[in-house]
Design a protein around this motif. Structure first.
Motif, PDB file in Angstrom:
ATOM      1  N   VAL A 163       0.874  -1.206  -0.023  1.00 45.54           N
ATOM      2  CA  VAL A 163      -0.067   0.000   0.054  1.00 45.54           C
ATOM      3  C   VAL A 163       0.886   1.330  -0.072  1.00 45.54           C
ATOM      4  CG1 VAL A 163      -1.569   1.391   1.381  1.00 45.54           C
ATOM      5  CG2 VAL A 163      -1.974  -1.178   1.073  1.00 45.54           C
ATOM      6  N   LEU A 164       1.882   1.274   0.911  1.00 42.77           N
ATOM      7  CA  LEU A 164       2.785   2.487   1.113  1.00 42.77           C
ATOM      8  C   LEU A 164       3.504   2.553  -0.323  1.00 42.77           C
ATOM      9  CD1 LEU A 164       2.816   4.415   3.230  1.00 42.77           C
ATOM     10  CD2 LEU A 164       4.809   3.328   4.243  1.00 42.77           C
ATOM     11  N   LYS A 165       4.228   1.384  -0.848  1.00 47.68           N
ATOM     12  CA  LYS A 165       5.118   1.748  -1.910  1.00 47.68           C
ATOM     13  C   LYS A 165       4.297   2.373  -2.972  1.00 47.68           C
ATOM     14  CE  LYS A 165       8.130  -2.381  -1.302  1.00 47.68           C
ATOM     15  NZ  LYS A 165       8.491  -3.684  -1.445  1.00 47.68           N
ATOM     16  N   SER A 166       3.014   2.316  -3.208  1.00 49.76           N
ATOM     17  CA  SER A 166       2.184   2.674  -4.327  1.00 49.76           C
ATOM     18  C   SER A 166       2.189   4.344  -4.327  1.00 49.76           C
ATOM     19  CB  SER A 166       0.992   2.130  -4.611  1.00 49.76           C
ATOM     20  OG  SER A 166      -0.022   2.526  -3.424  1.00 49.76           O
ATOM     21  N   LEU A 167       2.587   4.770  -2.855  1.00 52.59           N
ATOM     22  CA  LEU A 167       2.563   6.185  -2.671  1.00 52.59           C
ATOM     23  C   LEU A 167       3.662   6.777  -2.591  1.00 52.59           C
ATOM     24  CD1 LEU A 167      -0.828   6.044  -0.378  1.00 52.59           C
ATOM     25  CD2 LEU A 167      -0.610   6.717  -2.852  1.00 52.59           C
ATOM     26  N   THR A 168       4.759   6.174  -2.384  1.00 50.70           N
ATOM     27  CA  THR A 168       6.189   6.791  -2.201  1.00 50.70           C
ATOM     28  C   THR A 168       7.128   6.136  -3.021  1.00 50.70           C
ATOM     29  OG1 THR A 168       7.580   7.557  -0.274  1.00 50.70           O
ATOM     30  CG2 THR A 168       6.544   5.470  -0.068  1.00 50.70           C
ATOM     31  N   ASP A 169       8.185   6.862  -3.243  1.00 47.93           N
ATOM     32  CA  ASP A 169       9.344   6.369  -3.766  1.00 47.93           C
ATOM     33  C   ASP A 169      10.661   6.536  -2.710  1.00 47.93           C
ATOM     34  OD1 ASP A 169      10.125   8.962  -3.217  1.00 47.93           O
ATOM     35  OD2 ASP A 169      10.523   9.747  -5.581  1.00 47.93           O
ATOM     36  N   ALA A 170      10.130   6.352  -1.569  1.00 45.48           N
ATOM     37  CA  ALA A 170      11.117   6.177  -0.392  1.00 45.48           C
ATOM     38  C   ALA A 170      11.324   4.507  -0.394  1.00 45.48           C
ATOM     39  CB  ALA A 170      10.445   6.452   0.873  1.00 45.48           C
ATOM     40  N   ASP A 171      12.830   4.362   0.060  1.00 45.23           N
ATOM     41  CA  ASP A 171      13.400   3.009  -0.243  1.00 45.23           C
ATOM     42  C   ASP A 171      12.722   2.048   1.178  1.00 45.23           C
ATOM     43  OD1 ASP A 171      14.563   0.682  -0.303  1.00 45.23           O
ATOM     44  OD2 ASP A 171      16.636   1.297   0.372  1.00 45.23           O
ATOM     45  N   LEU A 172      11.539   1.766   0.834  1.00 50.52           N
ATOM     46  CA  LEU A 172      11.032   0.778   1.832  1.00 50.52           C
ATOM     47  C   LEU A 172      11.490  -0.466   2.098  1.00 50.52           C
ATOM     48  CD1 LEU A 172       6.893   1.680   1.523  1.00 50.52           C
ATOM     49  CD2 LEU A 172       8.808   2.987   3.062  1.00 50.52           C
ATOM     50  N   ASP A 173      12.135  -1.117   1.039  1.00 50.67           N
ATOM     51  CA  ASP A 173      12.613  -2.152   1.270  1.00 50.67           C
ATOM     52  C   ASP A 173      13.962  -2.150   2.267  1.00 50.67           C
ATOM     53  OD1 ASP A 173      10.800  -3.767  -0.242  1.00 50.67           O
ATOM     54  OD2 ASP A 173      11.872  -3.017  -2.278  1.00 50.67           O
ATOM     55  N   GLY A 174      14.612  -1.081   2.225  1.00 50.58           N
ATOM     56  CA  GLY A 174      15.749  -0.851   2.837  1.00 50.58           C
ATOM     57  C   GLY A 174      15.549  -0.489   4.366  1.00 50.58           C
ATOM     58  N   LEU A 175      14.377  -0.246   4.409  1.00 51.07           N
ATOM     59  CA  LEU A 175      13.888   0.282   5.827  1.00 51.07           C
ATOM     60  C   LEU A 175      13.667  -0.690   6.826  1.00 51.07           C
ATOM     61  CD1 LEU A 175      13.337   3.075   7.294  1.00 51.07           C
ATOM     62  CD2 LEU A 175      10.765   2.629   6.732  1.00 51.07           C
ATOM     63  N   LYS A 176      14.675  -0.691   7.681  1.00 48.95           N
ATOM     64  CA  LYS A 176      14.617  -2.021   8.791  1.00 48.95           C
ATOM     65  C   LYS A 176      13.545  -1.506   9.907  1.00 48.95           C
ATOM     66  CE  LYS A 176      19.458  -3.384   8.770  1.00 48.95           C
ATOM     67  NZ  LYS A 176      19.946  -2.406   7.737  1.00 48.95           N
ATOM     68  N   TYR A 177      13.126  -2.725  10.379  1.00 44.53           N
ATOM     69  CA  TYR A 177      12.352  -2.683  11.835  1.00 44.53           C
ATOM     70  C   TYR A 177      12.973  -1.493  12.812  1.00 44.53           C
ATOM     71  CZ  TYR A 177       9.082  -3.967  15.450  1.00 44.53           C
ATOM     72  OH  TYR A 177       8.014  -3.915  16.469  1.00 44.53           O
ATOM     73  N   TYR A 178      12.179  -0.701  13.303  1.00 44.15           N
ATOM     74  CA  TYR A 178      12.892   0.306  14.176  1.00 44.15           C
ATOM     75  C   TYR A 178      13.735   1.311  13.594  1.00 44.15           C
ATOM     76  CZ  TYR A 178      10.302  -0.426  18.503  1.00 44.15           C
ATOM     77  OH  TYR A 178       9.193  -0.492  19.670  1.00 44.15           O
ATOM     78  N   ALA A 179      13.297   1.554  12.428  1.00 44.44           N
ATOM     79  CA  ALA A 179      14.260   2.807  11.577  1.00 44.44           C
ATOM     80  C   ALA A 179      13.222   3.718  11.092  1.00 44.44           C
ATOM     81  CB  ALA A 179      14.907   1.976  10.619  1.00 44.44           C
ATOM     82  N   GLY A 180      13.691   4.953  10.787  1.00 39.24           N
ATOM     83  CA  GLY A 180      12.563   5.780  10.039  1.00 39.24           C
ATOM     84  C   GLY A 180      13.370   6.801   9.165  1.00 39.24           C
ATOM     85  N   LEU A 181      12.831   7.016   8.085  1.00 39.18           N
ATOM     86  CA  LEU A 181      13.497   7.989   7.115  1.00 39.18           C
ATOM     87  C   LEU A 181      12.267   9.042   6.792  1.00 39.18           C
ATOM     88  CD1 LEU A 181      14.414   6.256   3.556  1.00 39.18           C
ATOM     89  CD2 LEU A 181      12.207   5.858   5.206  1.00 39.18           C
TER      90      LEU A 181
END
Length: 376
Positions: A163-181
């Motif tokens: 759902v989120l990937k369809s709305l952002t180009d942020a690197d969600l695959d690289g975003l670990k648990y307990y991380a933020g960007l």
């Protein structure tokens, strides 16, 4: 007779009108008017476990700590080693009083070298602010109340990354648990954090309040095809209970140290410098290791009756503990509870344990927490 008006009006999130338009049942939660459920809380719970759910968590309390000694201040004020947290990462921690009692459990995000965001529970945001402010004396750092600067939306569940990937180009695959960007979601600037309180994969999105409605609507539309639905605080409670996550005022309080709550791992004695409660917590750690008081366990009902907070846990006609949280578990199909019980009865499978439900001793099985763990 005249009725006494409430001294403080309820606070409303930026999404208040939207919740009402969706037919939400609203409730007073820590001084905020919040959605309890939109329809069936069981359906909302199952949506998060199997698809995705969308939550308004704007009642949480954000406190920004900035300055050259922000990390040192947080190391002194909190029990964790916050100065060691990398930029873009988050840490679960606690703030204790001088006697080691838990004032609140927190998530701290390191946004930059000299900038941190402390997220407190809604019911304790003022308590945390009032504790952090005097603890900042002598440090080159500033504590700022940013509760009005943010709305907080959460997308939780196995379909949430898509759902989120369809709305952002942020690197969600690289975003670990307990991380933020920092990123942009549906055109809205946001801090995108891979955190949550449901036991599922998911994200929490910190945005300006004026962008909350637009972001909620974009997430709702993006999630239509995968069955995302709006979710209230009621299913948030059953989700966190199944995941064995503590709730302040239930499993955590000033009467308990982190060691009493089975969360001694968050206390970091090896960090540089002193910290508030250190001496008392060292004594609590020793007590917990040698002569543990009551231990937090899971209880699963053999029958259908639901235990509630405050109900006595019994064995052999004696009270051996107390329920802290209880509810029907939609995932297990049985009532479950968390409870503090005497250490001798805390081993999973201990026979003869029950809960006193209105004078009737209902049989319960002692189990290890959590009740539910998602498949990775």
């Amino acid at each position: 007779m005249s009725s006494t008006p409430s001294s403080t009006p309820l606070r409303h999130t930026a999404l208040d009108a939207l919740h009402r338009s969706l037919g939400a049942t609203m409730t007073d939660f820590a001084g905020w008017d919040m959605p309890l459920r939109y329809g069936s809380e069981r359906d909302e719970h199952i949506a998060v476990r199997t698809r995705a759910g969308l939550f308004d968590l704007s009642h949480m309390g954000e406190i920004t700590v900035t300055g050259p000694e922000a990390g040192a201040l947080l190391n002194f004020a909190l029990v964790g080693n916050i100065a060691a947290v990398g930029v873009g990462r988050a840490r679960y921690t606690m703030i204790c009083d001088a006697a080691g009692g838990i004032l609140d459990d927190l998530i701290v995000y390191r946004l930059a070298d000299t900038e941190f965001m402390v997220v407190a529970n809604a019911s304790n945001a003022q308590v945390v602010l009032d504790a952090l402010t005097p603890r900042a004396q002598g440090f080159d750092a500033e504590v700022r109340d940013d509760r009005d600067a943010y709305a907080l939306l959460a997308v939780q569940g196995p379909e949430s990354p898509g759902v989120l990937k369809s709305l952002t180009d942020a690197d969600l695959d690289g975003l670990k648990y307990y991380a933020g960007l920092p990123g942009t979601v549906a055109g809205v600037p946001a801090l995108i954090a891979r955190t949550g309180y449901t036991g599922e994969d998911g994200f929490e999105l910190f945005v300006k309040p004026e962008h909350a409605v637009e972001l909620w609507q974009a997430l709702t539309k993006a999630g239509e095809g995968v069955g995302l639905i709006a979710c209230g605080l009621s299913c948030r409670d059953t989700l966190r209970l199944e995941a064995g996550m503590p709730l302040y005022g239930h499993e955590l309080s000033t009467a308990l140290t982190p060691f009493d709550a089975g969360l001694g791992r968050v206390v970091k004695f090896d960090k540089d410098g002193d910290f508030v409660g250190r001496e008392a917590l060292a004594q609590a750690a020793e007590r917990a290791a040698t002569n543990p008081p009551r231990v937090l366990v899971g209880l699963v009902a053999e029958g259908r009756r639901v235990p509630r907070a405050g109900y006595a846990v019994v064995a052999g006609g004696e009270v051996i503990g107390e329920v802290t949280s209880g509810a029907p578990s939609p995932t297990l199909g049985k009532p479950i509870a968390m409870a503090y019980v005497d250490a001798v009865h805390a081993t999973p499978g201990t026979p003869g344990v029950g809960v006193d439900i209105r004078g009737s001793h209902e049989p319960y099985e002692v189990v290890a927490l959590p009740f539910y763990k998602r498949q990775k």
